[in-house]
Scaffold this motif. Structure first.
Motif, PDB file in Angstrom:
ATOM      1  N   GLN A  72      20.851 -98.737  31.221  1.00 40.53           N
ATOM      2  CA  GLN A  72      19.950 -98.077  31.472  1.00 40.53           C
ATOM      3  C   GLN A  72      19.868 -97.394  33.164  1.00 40.53           C
ATOM      4  O   GLN A  72      19.381 -96.433  33.622  1.00 40.53           O
ATOM      5  CB  GLN A  72      18.561 -98.605  31.448  1.00 40.53           C
ATOM      6  CG  GLN A  72      17.914 -99.041  29.989  1.00 40.53           C
ATOM      7  CD  GLN A  72      18.010 -97.735  29.359  1.00 40.53           C
ATOM      8  OE1 GLN A  72      17.245 -96.699  29.813  1.00 40.53           O
ATOM      9  NE2 GLN A  72      18.745 -97.666  28.113  1.00 40.53           N
ATOM     10  N   LYS A  73      20.575 -98.259  33.788  1.00 37.42           N
ATOM     11  CA  LYS A  73      20.902 -97.931  35.105  1.00 37.42           C
ATOM     12  C   LYS A  73      21.954 -96.901  35.297  1.00 37.42           C
ATOM     13  O   LYS A  73      21.633 -96.026  36.017  1.00 37.42           O
ATOM     14  CB  LYS A  73      21.573 -99.173  36.007  1.00 37.42           C
ATOM     15  CG  LYS A  73      21.815 -98.883  37.412  1.00 37.42           C
ATOM     16  CD  LYS A  73      22.253-100.269  37.931  1.00 37.42           C
ATOM     17  CE  LYS A  73      22.488-100.137  39.309  1.00 37.42           C
ATOM     18  NZ  LYS A  73      23.154-101.480  39.991  1.00 37.42           N
ATOM     19  N   GLU A  81      18.132 -86.905  33.901  1.00 33.73           N
ATOM     20  CA  GLU A  81      17.370 -88.011  33.331  1.00 33.73           C
ATOM     21  C   GLU A  81      16.214 -88.325  33.947  1.00 33.73           C
ATOM     22  O   GLU A  81      16.339 -88.657  34.941  1.00 33.73           O
ATOM     23  CB  GLU A  81      18.099 -89.122  32.852  1.00 33.73           C
ATOM     24  CG  GLU A  81      19.227 -89.034  31.886  1.00 33.73           C
ATOM     25  CD  GLU A  81      18.772 -88.823  30.497  1.00 33.73           C
ATOM     26  OE1 GLU A  81      17.507 -89.153  30.290  1.00 33.73           O
ATOM     27  OE2 GLU A  81      19.677 -88.439  29.267  1.00 33.73           O
ATOM     28  N   HIS A  82      14.965 -88.152  33.330  1.00 31.61           N
ATOM     29  CA  HIS A  82      13.720 -88.811  33.855  1.00 31.61           C
ATOM     30  C   HIS A  82      13.008 -89.478  32.669  1.00 31.61           C
ATOM     31  O   HIS A  82      13.258 -89.685  31.699  1.00 31.61           O
ATOM     32  CB  HIS A  82      12.990 -87.564  34.488  1.00 31.61           C
ATOM     33  CG  HIS A  82      13.875 -86.671  35.428  1.00 31.61           C
ATOM     34  ND1 HIS A  82      14.058 -87.366  36.814  1.00 31.61           N
ATOM     35  CD2 HIS A  82      14.392 -85.792  35.210  1.00 31.61           C
ATOM     36  CE1 HIS A  82      14.609 -86.324  37.436  1.00 31.61           C
ATOM     37  NE2 HIS A  82      14.984 -85.330  36.593  1.00 31.61           N
ATOM     38  N   GLY A  83      11.859 -90.083  33.219  1.00 38.98           N
ATOM     39  CA  GLY A  83      10.945 -90.854  32.325  1.00 38.98           C
ATOM     40  C   GLY A  83      11.404 -92.061  31.878  1.00 38.98           C
ATOM     41  O   GLY A  83      12.252 -92.746  32.604  1.00 38.98           O
ATOM     42  N   ILE A  84      10.696 -92.397  30.453  1.00 38.72           N
ATOM     43  CA  ILE A  84      11.016 -93.746  30.173  1.00 38.72           C
ATOM     44  C   ILE A  84      11.576 -93.887  28.827  1.00 38.72           C
ATOM     45  O   ILE A  84      11.731 -94.934  28.085  1.00 38.72           O
ATOM     46  CB  ILE A  84       9.690 -94.274  29.988  1.00 38.72           C
ATOM     47  CG1 ILE A  84       8.910 -93.725  28.647  1.00 38.72           C
ATOM     48  CG2 ILE A  84       8.784 -94.418  31.208  1.00 38.72           C
ATOM     49  CD1 ILE A  84       7.430 -94.044  28.348  1.00 38.72           C
ATOM     50  N   ALA A  85      12.359 -92.680  28.458  1.00 37.87           N
ATOM     51  CA  ALA A  85      13.232 -92.808  27.180  1.00 37.87           C
ATOM     52  C   ALA A  85      14.304 -93.868  27.145  1.00 37.87           C
ATOM     53  O   ALA A  85      15.115 -94.068  28.033  1.00 37.87           O
ATOM     54  CB  ALA A  85      13.789 -91.263  26.876  1.00 37.87           C
ATOM     55  N   VAL A  86      14.285 -94.517  26.148  1.00 35.63           N
ATOM     56  CA  VAL A  86      15.320 -95.518  25.842  1.00 35.63           C
ATOM     57  C   VAL A  86      16.361 -95.085  24.718  1.00 35.63           C
ATOM     58  O   VAL A  86      16.097 -94.958  23.429  1.00 35.63           O
ATOM     59  CB  VAL A  86      14.856 -96.936  25.392  1.00 35.63           C
ATOM     60  CG1 VAL A  86      16.075 -98.054  25.142  1.00 35.63           C
ATOM     61  CG2 VAL A  86      13.883 -97.428  26.478  1.00 35.63           C
ATOM     62  N   VAL A 141      11.134 -98.163  30.341  1.00 35.63           N
ATOM     63  CA  VAL A 141      12.098 -98.066  31.760  1.00 35.63           C
ATOM     64  C   VAL A 141      11.557 -96.902  32.556  1.00 35.63           C
ATOM     65  O   VAL A 141      11.589 -95.806  31.957  1.00 35.63           O
ATOM     66  CB  VAL A 141      13.658 -97.925  31.161  1.00 35.63           C
ATOM     67  CG1 VAL A 141      14.537 -98.029  32.464  1.00 35.63           C
ATOM     68  CG2 VAL A 141      13.957 -99.171  30.065  1.00 35.63           C
ATOM     69  N   THR A 142      11.594 -97.289  33.902  1.00 34.17           N
ATOM     70  CA  THR A 142      11.546 -96.310  34.829  1.00 34.17           C
ATOM     71  C   THR A 142      12.186 -96.363  36.187  1.00 34.17           C
ATOM     72  O   THR A 142      12.956 -97.273  36.198  1.00 34.17           O
ATOM     73  CB  THR A 142       9.764 -96.020  35.102  1.00 34.17           C
ATOM     74  OG1 THR A 142       9.884 -97.240  36.075  1.00 34.17           O
ATOM     75  CG2 THR A 142       9.091 -96.452  34.226  1.00 34.17           C
ATOM     76  N   ASN A 143      12.344 -95.165  36.940  1.00 38.27           N
ATOM     77  CA  ASN A 143      12.651 -95.539  38.421  1.00 38.27           C
ATOM     78  C   ASN A 143      11.723 -96.109  39.032  1.00 38.27           C
ATOM     79  O   ASN A 143      10.560 -95.764  38.726  1.00 38.27           O
ATOM     80  CB  ASN A 143      13.317 -94.246  38.951  1.00 38.27           C
ATOM     81  CG  ASN A 143      14.482 -93.428  38.570  1.00 38.27           C
ATOM     82  OD1 ASN A 143      15.570 -94.522  38.581  1.00 38.27           O
ATOM     83  ND2 ASN A 143      14.543 -92.353  37.943  1.00 38.27           N
ATOM     84  N   GLY A 186      18.246-102.529  41.512  1.00 38.70           N
ATOM     85  CA  GLY A 186      18.763-101.248  42.216  1.00 38.70           C
ATOM     86  C   GLY A 186      17.454-100.102  42.311  1.00 38.70           C
ATOM     87  O   GLY A 186      16.575-100.796  42.725  1.00 38.70           O
ATOM     88  N   GLU A 187      17.565 -99.167  41.509  1.00 38.63           N
ATOM     89  CA  GLU A 187      16.393 -98.353  41.496  1.00 38.63           C
ATOM     90  C   GLU A 187      15.704 -98.344  39.988  1.00 38.63           C
ATOM     91  O   GLU A 187      14.702 -97.530  39.765  1.00 38.63           O
ATOM     92  CB  GLU A 187      16.489 -96.908  42.095  1.00 38.63           C
ATOM     93  CG  GLU A 187      16.850 -96.905  43.644  1.00 38.63           C
ATOM     94  CD  GLU A 187      16.868 -95.474  44.135  1.00 38.63           C
ATOM     95  OE1 GLU A 187      16.115 -94.546  43.477  1.00 38.63           O
ATOM     96  OE2 GLU A 187      17.296 -95.439  45.312  1.00 38.63           O
ATOM     97  N   THR A 188      16.503 -99.016  39.305  1.00 42.44           N
ATOM     98  CA  THR A 188      15.982 -99.073  37.891  1.00 42.44           C
ATOM     99  C   THR A 188      14.905-100.129  37.520  1.00 42.44           C
ATOM    100  O   THR A 188      15.240-101.519  37.631  1.00 42.44           O
ATOM    101  CB  THR A 188      17.222 -99.194  36.844  1.00 42.44           C
ATOM    102  OG1 THR A 188      17.932 -98.096  37.309  1.00 42.44           O
ATOM    103  CG2 THR A 188      16.693 -99.109  35.480  1.00 42.44           C
ATOM    104  N   ARG A 189      13.652 -99.809  36.878  1.00 47.73           N
ATOM    105  CA  ARG A 189      12.847-100.792  36.706  1.00 47.73           C
ATOM    106  C   ARG A 189      12.526-101.036  35.188  1.00 47.73           C
ATOM    107  O   ARG A 189      12.588 -99.823  34.641  1.00 47.73           O
ATOM    108  CB  ARG A 189      11.567-100.594  37.481  1.00 47.73           C
ATOM    109  CG  ARG A 189      10.307-101.445  37.153  1.00 47.73           C
ATOM    110  CD  ARG A 189       8.990-101.152  38.239  1.00 47.73           C
ATOM    111  NE  ARG A 189       8.771 -99.777  37.799  1.00 47.73           N
ATOM    112  CZ  ARG A 189       7.630 -99.175  38.486  1.00 47.73           C
ATOM    113  NH1 ARG A 189       6.807 -99.937  39.094  1.00 47.73           N
ATOM    114  NH2 ARG A 189       7.126 -97.778  38.102  1.00 47.73           N
TER     115      ARG A 189
END
Length: 237
Positions: A72-73, A81-86, A141-143, A186-189
């Motif tokens: 995901q990171k 890439e944006h949003g929450i798609a896995v 998953v989000t930034n 990092g910036e991945t949550r």
């Protein structure tokens, strides 16, 4: 008995490398505390797990979270890439990686519950050790905007965060409807949550009335407002 890491040590090591690590709180006092190592007790839950459960029985779940987060990171680092798609096949609903990943989230929620209020919900614990149970916590998953803000204000490159333990309370049902937490590297949550069923909601009120009242007071306090973006992502806005 051993304490599970609140923030996964392998991903902390990947994020920070050999850099010194400082533990910071985001309360008004903004306290900072240097960590001597990533094995510090400050990074562990207080409630212990038996050595076997915290090692061989949950290792597939631990590895799944490592693999998931690295994937995901990399995905969220792409400018398109944006949003929450896995979107990795491994972690789609029918993919082989989603069950152990959800088991890891169930383990963290169980540890949070045990630490904060000594509650142990059997359904969560059973799922951690038995992947055949038709149940698992949900996640997105989000930034993480807090990571960017922290880096800009403090000037550090590496960042990791334990999102603590929160809840969403239904005033109609007068009960907690979601328990949630998050982890950032990092910036991945990743935000993950668990919905108690009616039996668990009733047991919380009857068997743990003090905790139920404390949670209710917190939830109904108008000064405590959940982050709007988190509520939207959980479909609760």
């Amino acid at each position: 008995m051993t304490g599970e890491h609140r923030i996964k040590r392998s991903l902390m090591k990947s994020e920070f490398g050999s850099e010194p690590v400082v533990l910071a709180s985001f309360d008004p006092e903004r306290r900072y505390r240097p960590l001597q190592s990533l094995r510090s007790k400050l990074l562990h839950f207080e409630s212990g797990l038996c050595a076997r459960c915290n090692n061989e029985r949950t290792q597939p779940a631990d590895r799944a979270f490592d693999d998931f987060f690295e994937a995901q990171k990399e995905r969220l680092s792409r400018p398109d890439e944006h949003g929450i798609a896995v979107n990795e096949d491994l972690f789609k609903a029918e993919g082989p990686g989603v069950i152990p990943l959800a088991q890891y989230f169930a383990k963290l929620i169980s540890c949070h519950l045990a630490d904060q209020c000594q509650i142990r919900w059997r359904r969560l614990a059973d799922f951690v050790l038995n992947p055949d149970i038709a149940f698992f916590p949900a996640f997105v998953v989000t930034n993480d905007p807090a990571a960017s803000e922290y880096r800009e204000s403090v000037g550090v490159r590496s960042y990791a965060s334990n999102g603590g333990f929160g809840m969403v309370w239904s005033t109609d049902a007068d009960s907690v409807v979601f328990l949630r937490s998050s982890r950032t590297f990092g910036e991945t949550r990743v935000i993950f949550w668990f919905r108690p069923n009616e039996e668990e909601q009733a047991a919380l009120k009857l068997e743990h009335p003090t905790i139920w009242r404390e949670w209710r007071e917190i939830a109904l306090n108008p000064a405590v407002e959940p982050a709007a973006d988190d509520l939207a992502r959980l479909g609760l806005e």
